[in-house]
Design a protein around this motif. Structure first.
Motif, PDB file in Angstrom:
ATOM      1  N   TYR A  95       0.841  -1.203   0.000  1.00 33.46           N
ATOM      2  CA  TYR A  95       0.000   0.000   0.000  1.00 33.46           C
ATOM      3  C   TYR A  95       0.877   1.255   0.000  1.00 33.46           C
ATOM      4  CZ  TYR A  95      -3.349  -3.366   2.096  1.00 33.46           C
ATOM      5  OH  TYR A  95      -4.126  -4.452   2.377  1.00 33.46           O
ATOM      6  N   LEU A  96       1.876   1.257   0.855  1.00 26.44           N
ATOM      7  CA  LEU A  96       2.715   2.444   1.011  1.00 26.44           C
ATOM      8  C   LEU A  96       3.629   2.651  -0.193  1.00 26.44           C
ATOM      9  CD1 LEU A  96       3.487   1.920   4.777  1.00 26.44           C
ATOM     10  CD2 LEU A  96       2.372   3.954   3.834  1.00 26.44           C
ATOM     11  N   GLN A  97       4.080   1.567  -0.802  1.00 25.32           N
ATOM     12  CA  GLN A  97       4.919   1.686  -1.999  1.00 25.32           C
ATOM     13  C   GLN A  97       4.138   2.295  -3.147  1.00 25.32           C
ATOM     14  OE1 GLN A  97       8.260   1.019  -2.634  1.00 25.32           O
ATOM     15  NE2 GLN A  97       7.838   1.843  -4.662  1.00 25.32           N
ATOM     16  N   LYS A  98       2.837   2.017  -3.220  1.00 22.90           N
ATOM     17  CA  LYS A  98       2.027   2.433  -4.362  1.00 22.90           C
ATOM     18  C   LYS A  98       1.320   3.779  -4.173  1.00 22.90           C
ATOM     19  CE  LYS A  98       2.852  -1.059  -7.044  1.00 22.90           C
ATOM     20  NZ  LYS A  98       3.519  -0.875  -8.345  1.00 22.90           N
ATOM     21  N   THR A  99       1.383   4.374  -2.975  1.00 19.77           N
ATOM     22  CA  THR A  99       0.702   5.647  -2.754  1.00 19.77           C
ATOM     23  C   THR A  99       1.495   6.798  -3.363  1.00 19.77           C
ATOM     24  OG1 THR A  99      -0.238   7.118  -1.092  1.00 19.77           O
ATOM     25  CG2 THR A  99       1.820   6.028  -0.525  1.00 19.77           C
ATOM     26  N   HIS A 100       0.758   7.872  -3.718  1.00 16.85           N
ATOM     27  CA  HIS A 100       1.418   9.109  -4.142  1.00 16.85           C
ATOM     28  C   HIS A 100       1.794   9.971  -2.941  1.00 16.85           C
ATOM     29  CE1 HIS A 100       0.913   8.363  -8.357  1.00 16.85           C
ATOM     30  NE2 HIS A 100      -0.401   8.262  -8.260  1.00 16.85           N
TER      31      HIS A 100
END
Length: 377
Positions: A95-100
């Protein structure tokens, strides 16, 4: 950029060492006594088990989803409970890798990647909601500086005091949703332990009660989150296959052990070790290839054929887990029926692989809802 000094083989070897030295002696306590293996999870983090889907910019290895699945698989060979918690931790890093929201990722990812901070997923309810199975459990009211979230999530795993976990909530008076990362350190959020399970008991699974929990904008992963969910969902689903691959591998080993004593009669059973091993090899190759394809996707996954293959791989992992665990029971015979035996635990774990969200029935529903692939003239 990939970490050229670390290979998939050395990454798996580092996880295997922790599994052999720390996890294997504690499997019975985790399974039968419900002990939560926080120290072991931290050791797995130090060995890189949670780091491979994360870029080096945030403390990861950048090896990708294939190495991520292999880490979950290696842990699950010995203990699916801990394999599941490894997946929970990995999902939060995903989730955190893919957030802007790079500020949020920079703040949380380095500690979650290394296991210094433990983390859950919290997306069982929203994944069911987005598949038209149940209503969304949380509501977010916009307020100055963020949102107030209220509601109750029945079961979230890999939790404890201070753990982080992802949530999704419907934004009040709109048709939109948000995703955020929260913790019981936020005022108004409490964890309750109110259920006992036939397997996966030592997984830190709690009900999470939200009473107007203020979630600031700097903890929001995406709002609205429709495109973001399309980005994270395929990886969320595919990495779960690691649990099944590991379980099947160990069940085949149990079958071979049983055949040392009972091979003369076990030869008449339908599912033999060599046949199951061939099916496992094909499942691995298919899953790893899909992982490489997902790594090449930089945003929301719009390729319906790829999504279909990811769901099919997850279905195959569930069905092969059930089939192989049943075969391990039948090959072992009466010895498997003793409470706490390895085949008995594997059977209970196999049902979990098929029931954890997205469950086998949900996966088949999702597959049915996808558009049919276009015919090539």
């Amino acid at each position: 950029m990939k970490n050229t000094l670390l290979t998939h083989e050395s990454a798996v070897a580092a996880v295997r060492l922790v599994v052999q030295e720390a996890l294997t002696p504690k499997v019975q306590d985790i399974d039968l006594k419900g002990e939560y293996p926080a120290d072991i999870l931290t050791q797995l983090g130090e060995a890189g088990a949670f780091a491979h889907a994360v870029s080096p910019d945030f403390g990861g290895t950048g090896l990708g989803l294939r190495a991520t699945i292999q880490a979950i698989e290696e842990v699950s060979k010995v203990c699916v409970s801990t394999g599941f918690m490894t997946w929970c931790q990995v999902a939060c890093t995903w989730y955190l890798q893919k957030t802007h929201n790079t500020a949020l990722a920079s703040t949380l990812l380095p500690d979650i990647v290394t296991g210094q901070k433990l983390a859950g997923t919290g997306l069982s309810n929203p994944m069911k909601h987005f598949a038209d199975i149940e209503k969304i459990a949380l509501t977010a009211v916009p307020v100055e500086g963020g949102f107030e979230i209220s509601g109750m999530l029945p079961w979230v795993s890999n939790l404890g005091p201070g753990h982080e976990f992802g949530v999704a909530a419907k934004i009040a008076d709109s048709d939109e949703y948000l995703m955020a990362v929260v913790s019981d350190a936020l005022e108004g959020l409490t964890l309750r332990c109110n259920a006992h399970f036939i397997a996966l008991e030592g997984t830190g699974t709690y009900s999470c009660v939200f009473r107007q929990v203020f979630v600031p904008h700097d903890r929001v992963l995406a709002a609205p989150c429709e495109t973001y969910v399309r980005c994270i969902r395929p990886g969320f689903i595919l990495t779960q296959v690691g649990m099944g691959l590991g379980l099947v591998d160990n069940c085949i080993e149990l079958i071979r052990r049983s055949n040392q004593r009972l091979g003369h009669v076990n030869q008449f059973l339908d599912d033999q070790a060599d046949d199951l091993a061939l099916d496992l090899q094909m499942a691995r190759e298919r899953t790893y290839a899909l992982a490489d394809r997902l790594d090449a996707c930089t945003g929301a996954v719009e390729d319906i054929a790829l999504i279909r293959e990811v769901i099919q791989a997850r279905i195959a992992g569930s069905e092969l887990s059930l089939r192989t665990a049943q075969s391990a029971m039948l090959h072992a015979g009466a010895r498997a029926y003793v409470h706490g035996s390895a085949p008995e635990r594997k059977l209970r774990e196999a049902y979990f692989v098929a029931i954890v969200t997205p469950a086998l029935k949900q996966l088949k529903k999702m597959l049915h809802a996808l558009p049919e692939p276009a015919l090539v003239a």
